[in-house]
Design an enzyme around this catalytic site. Structure first.
Site, PDB file in Angstrom:
ATOM      1  N   GLY A 246     -16.647  12.739 -10.690  1.00 40.83           N
ATOM      2  CA  GLY A 246     -16.486  11.315 -10.972  1.00 40.83           C
ATOM      3  C   GLY A 246     -15.076  10.828 -10.704  1.00 40.83           C
ATOM      4  O   GLY A 246     -14.158  11.620 -10.463  1.00 40.83           O
TER       5      GLY A 246
ATOM      6  N   GLU B 172       0.867  -1.184   0.000  1.00 41.82           N
ATOM      7  CA  GLU B 172       0.000   0.000   0.000  1.00 41.82           C
ATOM      8  C   GLU B 172       0.903   1.233   0.000  1.00 41.82           C
ATOM      9  O   GLU B 172       1.771   1.370   0.851  1.00 41.82           O
ATOM     10  CB  GLU B 172      -0.921  -0.030   1.233  1.00 41.82           C
ATOM     11  CG  GLU B 172      -1.647   1.261   1.520  1.00 41.82           C
ATOM     12  CD  GLU B 172      -2.507   1.783   0.356  1.00 41.82           C
ATOM     13  OE1 GLU B 172      -3.349   1.022  -0.152  1.00 41.82           O
ATOM     14  OE2 GLU B 172      -2.310   2.946  -0.050  1.00 41.82           O
TER      15      GLU B 172
ATOM     16  N   CYS C  95     -12.140   4.353   1.385  1.00 44.55           N
ATOM     17  CA  CYS C  95     -13.317   4.320   2.256  1.00 44.55           C
ATOM     18  C   CYS C  95     -12.969   4.742   3.680  1.00 44.55           C
ATOM     19  O   CYS C  95     -13.619   5.612   4.259  1.00 44.55           O
ATOM     20  CB  CYS C  95     -13.926   2.916   2.257  1.00 44.55           C
ATOM     21  SG  CYS C  95     -15.208   2.739   3.496  1.00 44.55           S
TER      22      CYS C  95
ATOM     23  N   ALA D 231       3.694  -0.607  -5.281  1.00 42.34           N
ATOM     24  CA  ALA D 231       4.097  -1.778  -6.064  1.00 42.34           C
ATOM     25  C   ALA D 231       3.462  -1.674  -7.448  1.00 42.34           C
ATOM     26  O   ALA D 231       2.330  -1.197  -7.563  1.00 42.34           O
ATOM     27  CB  ALA D 231       3.631  -3.058  -5.385  1.00 42.34           C
TER      28      ALA D 231
ATOM     29  N   HIS E 269     -45.412   0.463  14.437  1.00 46.62           N
ATOM     30  CA  HIS E 269     -46.093   1.748  14.524  1.00 46.62           C
ATOM     31  C   HIS E 269     -45.708   2.485  15.800  1.00 46.62           C
ATOM     32  O   HIS E 269     -45.575   1.833  16.841  1.00 46.62           O
ATOM     33  CB  HIS E 269     -47.610   1.508  14.499  1.00 46.62           C
ATOM     34  CG  HIS E 269     -48.410   2.766  14.489  1.00 46.62           C
ATOM     35  ND1 HIS E 269     -48.486   3.585  13.385  1.00 46.62           N
ATOM     36  CD2 HIS E 269     -49.159   3.347  15.464  1.00 46.62           C
ATOM     37  CE1 HIS E 269     -49.260   4.611  13.679  1.00 46.62           C
ATOM     38  NE2 HIS E 269     -49.685   4.495  14.933  1.00 46.62           N
TER      39      HIS E 269
ATOM     40  N   GLY F 108     -22.890  16.839  -9.633  1.00 44.33           N
ATOM     41  CA  GLY F 108     -24.201  16.580  -9.033  1.00 44.33           C
ATOM     42  C   GLY F 108     -24.326  15.134  -8.617  1.00 44.33           C
ATOM     43  O   GLY F 108     -25.423  14.594  -8.525  1.00 44.33           O
TER      44      GLY F 108
HETATM   45  P1  NDP Z   1     -20.486  10.550  -9.604  1.00 45.31           P
HETATM   46  O1  NDP Z   1     -20.245   9.693 -10.777  1.00 45.31           O
HETATM   47  O2  NDP Z   1     -21.475  10.154  -8.573  1.00 45.31           O
HETATM   48  O3  NDP Z   1     -20.889  12.011 -10.101  1.00 45.31           O
HETATM   49  C1  NDP Z   1     -20.076  12.732 -10.977  1.00 45.31           C
HETATM   50  C2  NDP Z   1     -20.740  14.052 -11.265  1.00 45.31           C
HETATM   51  O4  NDP Z   1     -19.880  14.871 -12.045  1.00 45.31           O
HETATM   52  C3  NDP Z   1     -22.030  13.891 -12.039  1.00 45.31           C
HETATM   53  O5  NDP Z   1     -22.983  14.797 -11.542  1.00 45.31           O
HETATM   54  C4  NDP Z   1     -21.604  14.253 -13.457  1.00 45.31           C
HETATM   55  O6  NDP Z   1     -22.636  14.790 -14.224  1.00 45.31           O
HETATM   56  C5  NDP Z   1     -20.569  15.321 -13.193  1.00 45.31           C
HETATM   57  N1  NDP Z   1     -19.629  15.451 -14.292  1.00 45.31           N
HETATM   58  C6  NDP Z   1     -18.927  14.465 -14.889  1.00 45.31           C
HETATM   59  N2  NDP Z   1     -18.162  14.963 -15.870  1.00 45.31           N
HETATM   60  C7  NDP Z   1     -18.397  16.297 -15.893  1.00 45.31           C
HETATM   61  C8  NDP Z   1     -17.924  17.354 -16.703  1.00 45.31           C
HETATM   62  N3  NDP Z   1     -17.035  17.145 -17.705  1.00 45.31           N
HETATM   63  N4  NDP Z   1     -18.372  18.602 -16.467  1.00 45.31           N
HETATM   64  C9  NDP Z   1     -19.258  18.826 -15.484  1.00 45.31           C
HETATM   65  N5  NDP Z   1     -19.753  17.861 -14.683  1.00 45.31           N
HETATM   66  C10 NDP Z   1     -19.321  16.607 -14.890  1.00 45.31           C
HETATM   67  O7  NDP Z   1     -19.042  10.786  -8.975  1.00 45.31           O
HETATM   68  P2  NDP Z   1     -18.557  11.379  -7.592  1.00 45.31           P
HETATM   69  O8  NDP Z   1     -17.255  12.019  -7.918  1.00 45.31           O
HETATM   70  O9  NDP Z   1     -19.613  12.173  -6.937  1.00 45.31           O
HETATM   71  O10 NDP Z   1     -18.337  10.075  -6.736  1.00 45.31           O
HETATM   72  C11 NDP Z   1     -17.476   9.060  -7.228  1.00 45.31           C
HETATM   73  C12 NDP Z   1     -17.923   7.705  -6.777  1.00 45.31           C
HETATM   74  O11 NDP Z   1     -17.680   7.557  -5.399  1.00 45.31           O
HETATM   75  C13 NDP Z   1     -19.414   7.428  -6.923  1.00 45.31           C
HETATM   76  O12 NDP Z   1     -19.752   7.008  -8.206  1.00 45.31           O
HETATM   77  C14 NDP Z   1     -19.623   6.358  -5.915  1.00 45.31           C
HETATM   78  O13 NDP Z   1     -19.287   5.143  -6.501  1.00 45.31           O
HETATM   79  C15 NDP Z   1     -18.613   6.682  -4.831  1.00 45.31           C
HETATM   80  N6  NDP Z   1     -19.253   7.320  -3.660  1.00 45.31           N
HETATM   81  C16 NDP Z   1     -20.250   6.679  -2.993  1.00 45.31           C
HETATM   82  C17 NDP Z   1     -20.841   7.255  -1.893  1.00 45.31           C
HETATM   83  C18 NDP Z   1     -21.939   6.545  -1.180  1.00 45.31           C
HETATM   84  O14 NDP Z   1     -22.106   5.345  -1.394  1.00 45.31           O
HETATM   85  N7  NDP Z   1     -22.731   7.223  -0.349  1.00 45.31           N
HETATM   86  C19 NDP Z   1     -20.425   8.571  -1.410  1.00 45.31           C
HETATM   87  C20 NDP Z   1     -19.383   9.161  -2.195  1.00 45.31           C
HETATM   88  C21 NDP Z   1     -18.824   8.552  -3.281  1.00 45.31           C
HETATM   89  P3  NDP Z   1     -23.694  13.860 -15.020  1.00 45.31           P
HETATM   90  O15 NDP Z   1     -24.549  13.240 -13.965  1.00 45.31           O
HETATM   91  O16 NDP Z   1     -24.431  14.820 -15.860  1.00 45.31           O
HETATM   92  O17 NDP Z   1     -22.884  12.880 -15.787  1.00 45.31           O
END
Ligand code: NDP
Length: 459
Positions: A263, A35, A43, A116, A437, A177
Site C-alpha cells: 500500500g 518538482e 505514473c 518546495a 462477432h 496482494g
Molecule cells: P494496495 O492497497 O492495492 O494493496 C496493498 C496490499 O498490501 C494489500 O494486499 C494489503 O492486504 C497488503 N498489506 C497492507 N498492509 C499489510 C501488512 N501490514 N502486512 C501484510 N500485508 C499488508 O496497494 P499497492 O501497494 O499494491 O498499490 C498502491 C496503489 O497504487 C493502489 O491502491 C492503486 O491506487 C495504485 N496502483 C494502481 C494500478 C492500476 O491502476 N493498475 C497499478 C499499481 C498501483 P489487505 O488486502 O489484506 O489489506
C-alpha cells in the site's frame, strides 16, 4: 497584496502538471511548479507507464505457448535481456519527461527543479532557501510506499526500485496482494524470475468482486507464481548478498530480493503543513471538499495526497477541474462514485466499474448476469484459462450497477462499458446493442437471463 504567482503547484505528477498547464495555458494564470524528482511523477516515471511496458515484455512465454497451439511447433520465447530492455525503457521515460516539461513550458509555467514546502497560507519555501508567494497553492505530491513496520524492512525494494535494477533477481519475494504485488508477480514470473508472492488474505485483490478475485488468484499460480495465501513476513535480515525472511509462522527462507507492495500513503511528511491550518486525516491525507479545497481557502490538493480514488486519470480530472474552477470561471467537481479500473495481469486482466456483487447485494435486490467460458483464441491453443463477465442490475429500474470482466484486454473492454454505465445504461440497452462477432466482449450484450438474484439484506 501582490503575489509572485497566481498559482504555485507543489508536485509535477499527473494531477499537478494538468492543473498547472490548464491554469497557465488555457486560463492565463501566472503559474510556478516545483518538482523534487523527475517531471511526470509516479505514473510516468515509476508507475503505470514503465509497468505496462514491462507487462508487454513479460508475455513472450505465454505468447509462444499459444503459438505452439496454433502450429508454430518450435515457437520459443528465447532469452530475455534485461539490460537491453531497461535501456530502452529509460530512453522512453526520458522522452516522455521531455514532453511533459515542454508542455508546461509552452503553457508559460515556470518550473523549479527542486523541493518546495509550505510556508504559510500564501508562501512556499524552495530547497535553495528562497521563497515564493502565491495567491493559490496546489498540493499535488502524490503518495509513497507505506512501510508495515517489521524489522529489516529497509532491506526490501519498493516498486520504484524495480525499474532501476542492474539485473533481474534469481528468486524474489513479493509481499502484498494488491495492484502492485499482483502485477509485478505476473511480470517477474513472465520474465523468468522464480517468484514467490506472500499475501495475508485468502484471495488477492481485496475490494474487487469476489468471483473475479478468485479467478485472479488461480491465474497467478497458473502462470508460475508461487502464491502463498495467509502468509505474512515478520522480519528481514541480510544473508550474504540476499535476504533471509522470517515469516509469522516461524519458518524462514532466503531470497535474492524482496519487494514490499503493502500500500501507499499520502506524501505529506515534511511538507510544512504545520505552518498552515490545513487539516489532515487518515495516513496524513490532506482533507479537501468536493472542489479539492482544504479548509484554508488559498490551499487546494489533488491526487493521491488526498487519498480519494488513487488512480492517475482521477488525479488528472481533479487537477483539471480545480484549474477550470479557480482560474477559468467554469466551476466543476469530479464524480468519484463511478471510476473504472484495471489490474494488468496476464493472460487475463481484471477490469471493473461500479459495485461488486457483494456491495450490490448489501445495497438491496440485484440481478446478476454472469458468464464464465473458455475464449476461442486460447481454447484452440489448448488452454483452460477462463474468462468471466458479470453485470449487476438493479431490478427496480433495470440500471446496470456494476460490470466486472476477467479476460484478455479486459482493461480495453471496460473503458467502453464504462461509457454506457456512466450514462446510466439499463440492461435493456445492453441487450438492444448488436453484438460484434466473434469477440469475447459480445458476451456483455448477449447475457439474456439472470444467473441469480439476491434479494438484498432483507431477503
Ligand atoms: P494496495 O492497497 O492495492 O494493496 C496493498 C496490499 O498490501 C494489500 O494486499 C494489503 O492486504 C497488503 N498489506 C497492507 N498492509 C499489510 C501488512 N501490514 N502486512 C501484510 N500485508 C499488508 O496497494 P499497492 O501497494 O499494491 O498499490 C498502491 C496503489 O497504487 C493502489 O491502491 C492503486 O491506487 C495504485 N496502483 C494502481 C494500478 C492500476 O491502476 N493498475 C497499478 C499499481 C498501483 P489487505 O488486502 O489484506 O489489506
Amino acid at each position: 497584496m501582490t503575489f509572485d504567482y497566481d498559482l504555485f503547484v507543489i508536485g509535477g505528477g499527473s494531477g499537478g502538471v494538468r492543473a498547472a498547464r490548464i491554469a497557465a495555458g488555457e486560463h492565463g494564470a501566472k503559474v510556478g511548479l516545483a518538482e523534487e524528482s523527475r517531471m511526470g511523477g509516479t505514473c510516468v516515471i515509476r508507475g503505470c507507464v514503465p509497468k505496462k511496458l514491462m507487462i508487454f515484455a513479460s508475455q513472450a512465454g505465454l505468447m509462444s505457448d499459444e503459438m505452439r497451439g496454433y502450429g508454430w511447433c518450435d515457437a520459443q520465447a528465447g532469452s530475455f535481456d534485461w539490460p537491453i530492455f531497461r535501456e530502452k525503457l529509460h530512453a522512453e521515460l526520458s522522452r516522455l519527461e521531455v514532453i511533459y516539461r515542454a508542455g508546461l513550458t509552452r503553457a508559460g509555467v515556470e518550473i523549479h527543479d527542486q523541493r518546495a514546502v509550505l510556508d504559510g497560507h500564501h508562501q512556499v519555501r524552495l530547497a535553495d532557501g528562497t521563497t515564493r508567494t502565491a495567491r493559490h497553492i496546489l498540493i499535488a505530491t502524490g503518495g509513497r510506499p507505506a512501510p508495515i513496520g517489521i524489522p529489516g524492512e529497509e532491506l526490501a525494494m519498493i516498486s520504484d526500485d524495480l525499474f532501476l535494477m542492474d539485473r533481474l533477481p534469481g528468486r524474489i519475494l513479493l509481499v502484498g496482494g494488491g495492484f502492485i504485488a499482483c502485477e509485478f508477480a505476473t511480470i517477474l514470473a513472465g520474465l523468468g524470475v522464480d517468484t514467490v508472492q506472500a499475501y495475508r488474505g485468502d484471495a488477492v485483490l481485496r475490494g474487487f468482486d469476489r468471483e473475479a478475485r478468485d479467478l485472479a488468484t488461480l491465474q497467478l499460480s497458473a502462470v508460475g507464481v508461487d502464491l502463498r495465501l495467509g502468509v505474512t513476513p515478520a522480519a528481514l535480515e541480510r544473508d550474504g548478498d540476499g535476504i533471509r525472511v522470517r515469516f509469522e509462522d516461524g519458518t524462514d527462507e532466503r531470497f535474492d530480493a524482496v519487494l514490499m507492495a503493502t500500500g501507499r500513503d499520502p506524501y505529506t511528511r515534511g511538507l510544512g503543513l504545520e505552518t498552515t491550518e490545513v487539516r489532515t486525516g487518515r495516513n496524513g491525507a490532506i482533507e479537501v471538499d468536493e472542489w479539492s479545497q482544504t479548509c484554508v481557502p488559498s490551499i487546494f490538493a489533488v491526487g493521491d495526497v488526498t487519498d480519494r480514488v488513487n488512480l492517475t486519470p482521477v488525479a488528472i480530472r481533479e487537477g483539471h477541474a480545480f484549474a477550470d474552477t479557480v482560474f477559468g470561471a467554469r466551476p466543476r467537481t469530479v464524480d468519484h462514485t463511478l471510476v473504472a479500473s484495471a489490474v494488468y495481469l496476464r493472460p487475463h486482466e481484471l477490469a471493473t466499474i461500479g459495485l461488486t456483487e457483494e456491495e450490490a447485494k448489501a445495497r438491496g435486490p440485484v440481478d446478476v448476469f454472469a458468464t464464465t467460458f473458455r475464449p476461442m483464441r486460447s481454447m484452440f491453443a489448448g488452454s483452460d484459462a477462463k474468462v468471466m463477465m458479470k453485470l449487476l442490475v438493479d431490478p427496480a429500474d433495470d440500471r446496470v450497477l456494476g460490470c466486472h470482466i476477467f479476460g484478455p484486454e479486459a482493461g480495453e473492454m471496460i473503458q467502453m462499458a464504462a461509457v454506457a454505465i456512466t450514462m446510466g445504461a439499463t440492461k435493456a440497452q445492453f441487450d438492444a446493442t448488436v453484438a460484434v462477432h466473434p469477440t469475447a466482449a459480445e458476451e456483455l450484450v448477449t447475457m439474456r437471463a439472470p444467473t441469480r438474484r439476491h434479494e438484498g439484506v432483507e431477503g
